[in-house]
Motif scaffolding. Structure first.
Motif, PDB file in Angstrom:
ATOM      1  N   ASP A  72       0.788  -1.261   0.152  1.00 44.07           N
ATOM      2  CA  ASP A  72      -0.030  -0.027  -0.102  1.00 44.07           C
ATOM      3  C   ASP A  72       0.890   1.206   0.078  1.00 44.07           C
ATOM      4  O   ASP A  72       1.723   1.291   0.970  1.00 44.07           O
ATOM      5  N   ASN A  73       0.784   1.860  -0.913  1.00 48.16           N
ATOM      6  CA  ASN A  73       1.434   3.333  -1.083  1.00 48.16           C
ATOM      7  C   ASN A  73       3.111   3.174  -1.210  1.00 48.16           C
ATOM      8  O   ASN A  73       3.966   3.753  -0.254  1.00 48.16           O
ATOM      9  N   GLU A  74       3.135   1.850  -1.992  1.00 47.35           N
ATOM     10  CA  GLU A  74       4.710   1.650  -2.135  1.00 47.35           C
ATOM     11  C   GLU A  74       5.488   0.966  -0.720  1.00 47.35           C
ATOM     12  O   GLU A  74       6.664   1.226  -0.436  1.00 47.35           O
ATOM     13  N   LYS A  75       4.680   0.566   0.255  1.00 50.75           N
ATOM     14  CA  LYS A  75       5.160   0.140   1.531  1.00 50.75           C
ATOM     15  C   LYS A  75       4.572  -1.253   1.557  1.00 50.75           C
ATOM     16  O   LYS A  75       3.538  -1.525   1.097  1.00 50.75           O
ATOM     17  N   TYR A  76       5.210  -2.230   2.246  1.00 46.56           N
ATOM     18  CA  TYR A  76       4.931  -3.525   2.448  1.00 46.56           C
ATOM     19  C   TYR A  76       4.742  -3.660   3.938  1.00 46.56           C
ATOM     20  O   TYR A  76       5.619  -3.719   4.723  1.00 46.56           O
ATOM     21  N   TYR A  77       3.276  -4.125   4.102  1.00 40.18           N
ATOM     22  CA  TYR A  77       2.887  -4.283   5.440  1.00 40.18           C
ATOM     23  C   TYR A  77       2.970  -6.032   5.548  1.00 40.18           C
ATOM     24  O   TYR A  77       2.177  -6.588   4.919  1.00 40.18           O
ATOM     25  N   VAL A  78       3.653  -6.266   6.620  1.00 35.19           N
ATOM     26  CA  VAL A  78       3.440  -7.969   6.984  1.00 35.19           C
ATOM     27  C   VAL A  78       2.630  -8.191   8.106  1.00 35.19           C
ATOM     28  O   VAL A  78       2.547  -7.466   9.139  1.00 35.19           O
ATOM     29  N   TYR A  79       1.973  -9.325   7.787  1.00 40.16           N
ATOM     30  CA  TYR A  79       0.928  -9.975   8.750  1.00 40.16           C
ATOM     31  C   TYR A  79       1.140 -11.199   9.255  1.00 40.16           C
ATOM     32  O   TYR A  79       1.564 -11.747   8.453  1.00 40.16           O
ATOM     33  N   ILE A  80       1.240 -11.408  10.502  1.00 44.23           N
ATOM     34  CA  ILE A  80       1.652 -12.626  11.062  1.00 44.23           C
ATOM     35  C   ILE A  80       0.288 -13.420  11.728  1.00 44.23           C
ATOM     36  O   ILE A  80       0.537 -14.412  12.441  1.00 44.23           O
ATOM     37  N   GLY A  81      -0.668 -12.745  11.786  1.00 43.11           N
ATOM     38  CA  GLY A  81      -1.916 -13.319  12.368  1.00 43.11           C
ATOM     39  C   GLY A  81      -3.057 -12.754  12.054  1.00 43.11           C
ATOM     40  O   GLY A  81      -3.093 -11.447  11.688  1.00 43.11           O
ATOM     41  N   ILE A  82      -4.368 -13.334  12.052  1.00 46.97           N
ATOM     42  CA  ILE A  82      -5.586 -12.950  11.762  1.00 46.97           C
ATOM     43  C   ILE A  82      -6.660 -13.678  12.732  1.00 46.97           C
ATOM     44  O   ILE A  82      -6.519 -14.750  13.005  1.00 46.97           O
ATOM     45  N   TYR A  96       3.662 -13.868  20.163  1.00 46.71           N
ATOM     46  CA  TYR A  96       4.877 -13.087  19.394  1.00 46.71           C
ATOM     47  C   TYR A  96       5.582 -12.423  20.493  1.00 46.71           C
ATOM     48  O   TYR A  96       6.850 -12.168  20.214  1.00 46.71           O
ATOM     49  N   LYS A  97       5.126 -11.804  21.464  1.00 44.91           N
ATOM     50  CA  LYS A  97       5.636 -10.995  22.506  1.00 44.91           C
ATOM     51  C   LYS A  97       6.702 -12.058  23.257  1.00 44.91           C
ATOM     52  O   LYS A  97       8.037 -11.625  23.472  1.00 44.91           O
ATOM     53  N   ASP A  98       6.359 -13.144  23.561  1.00 47.95           N
ATOM     54  CA  ASP A  98       7.067 -14.152  24.186  1.00 47.95           C
ATOM     55  C   ASP A  98       8.192 -14.700  23.410  1.00 47.95           C
ATOM     56  O   ASP A  98       9.460 -14.854  23.846  1.00 47.95           O
ATOM     57  N   LYS A  99       8.132 -14.400  21.971  1.00 50.06           N
ATOM     58  CA  LYS A  99       9.198 -14.652  21.057  1.00 50.06           C
ATOM     59  C   LYS A  99      10.086 -13.632  20.781  1.00 50.06           C
ATOM     60  O   LYS A  99      11.155 -13.719  19.952  1.00 50.06           O
ATOM     61  N   GLY A 100       9.869 -12.516  21.273  1.00 49.11           N
ATOM     62  CA  GLY A 100      10.511 -11.163  21.064  1.00 49.11           C
ATOM     63  C   GLY A 100      10.225 -10.250  20.051  1.00 49.11           C
ATOM     64  O   GLY A 100      11.093  -9.349  19.766  1.00 49.11           O
ATOM     65  N   TYR A 101       8.977 -10.317  19.742  1.00 48.96           N
ATOM     66  CA  TYR A 101       8.735  -9.386  18.613  1.00 48.96           C
ATOM     67  C   TYR A 101       7.585  -8.463  19.158  1.00 48.96           C
ATOM     68  O   TYR A 101       6.737  -8.801  19.825  1.00 48.96           O
ATOM     69  N   THR A 102       7.776  -7.193  18.391  1.00 45.56           N
ATOM     70  CA  THR A 102       6.692  -6.118  18.528  1.00 45.56           C
ATOM     71  C   THR A 102       5.584  -6.277  17.439  1.00 45.56           C
ATOM     72  O   THR A 102       5.944  -6.422  16.568  1.00 45.56           O
ATOM     73  N   THR A 103       4.386  -6.148  17.974  1.00 42.34           N
ATOM     74  CA  THR A 103       3.307  -6.429  17.005  1.00 42.34           C
ATOM     75  C   THR A 103       2.480  -5.075  17.081  1.00 42.34           C
ATOM     76  O   THR A 103       2.526  -4.494  18.052  1.00 42.34           O
TER      77      THR A 103
END
Length: 155
Positions: A72-82, A96-103
């Motif tokens: 969207d608008n030449e930016k890549y948005y990555v999704y890891i859950g729905i 994902y927080k337990d794995k060290g990722y910010t979401t």
């Protein structure tokens, strides 16, 4: 007295049939049924990040077993859950927080009936578990189904 109204009634019926047939013939249905109502629902999309290039995105998502991205608008948005459920959204974020990722969470409207049905079933499963491995597997399966049923059908 009945004979007096019989001829005008007969003429009115014939005229109505002819005009009705004429109006219906103006539409070319070709045997297709066009759905007038389709369901749509807002879902929580758990976003891992946004990137300015595809190469940058691919370098940063190597550790995820499955992900989807949207441009969207030449930016890549990555999704890891729905998910549809707030409870499950918190569960996925915690996983994902337990794995060290910010979401981040975005609400996105989904109007694909097949995917809505699939996601509702996965939400039931996700709601009933606290097993981290199951949560990760369900997230991957949901993303796979989204890619299959929504993203590929849009192209």
């Amino acid at each position: 007295m009945i004979k007096k109204y019989m001829m005008p009634t007969f003429i009115a019926l014939i005229t109505g049939l002819i005009l009705g047939r004429f109006v219906l013939n103006q539409y070319n249905f070709e045997g297709k049924i066009i759905p007038t109502i389709s369901s749509s629902k807002y879902a929580y999309f758990i976003q891992q990040g946004v990137y300015s290039s595809k190469e940058s995105m691919e370098d940063n998502v190597l550790s995820f077993p499955y992900y989807i991205y949207m441009v969207d608008n030449e930016k890549y948005y990555v999704y890891i859950g729905i998910t549809f459920l707030e409870e499950n959204m918190e569960k996925i974020k915690g996983y994902y927080k337990d794995k060290g990722y910010t979401t981040y969470v975005k609400q996105i409207n989904i109007n694909n009936d097949d995917f809505i049905t699939v996601l509702e079933q996965y939400d039931i499963l996700l709601k009933e578990t606290s097993d981290k491995e199951v949560i990760g597997t369900v997230c991957s399966q949901v993303l796979n189904k989204y890619e299959e049923l929504v993203l590929r059908s849009d192209n």
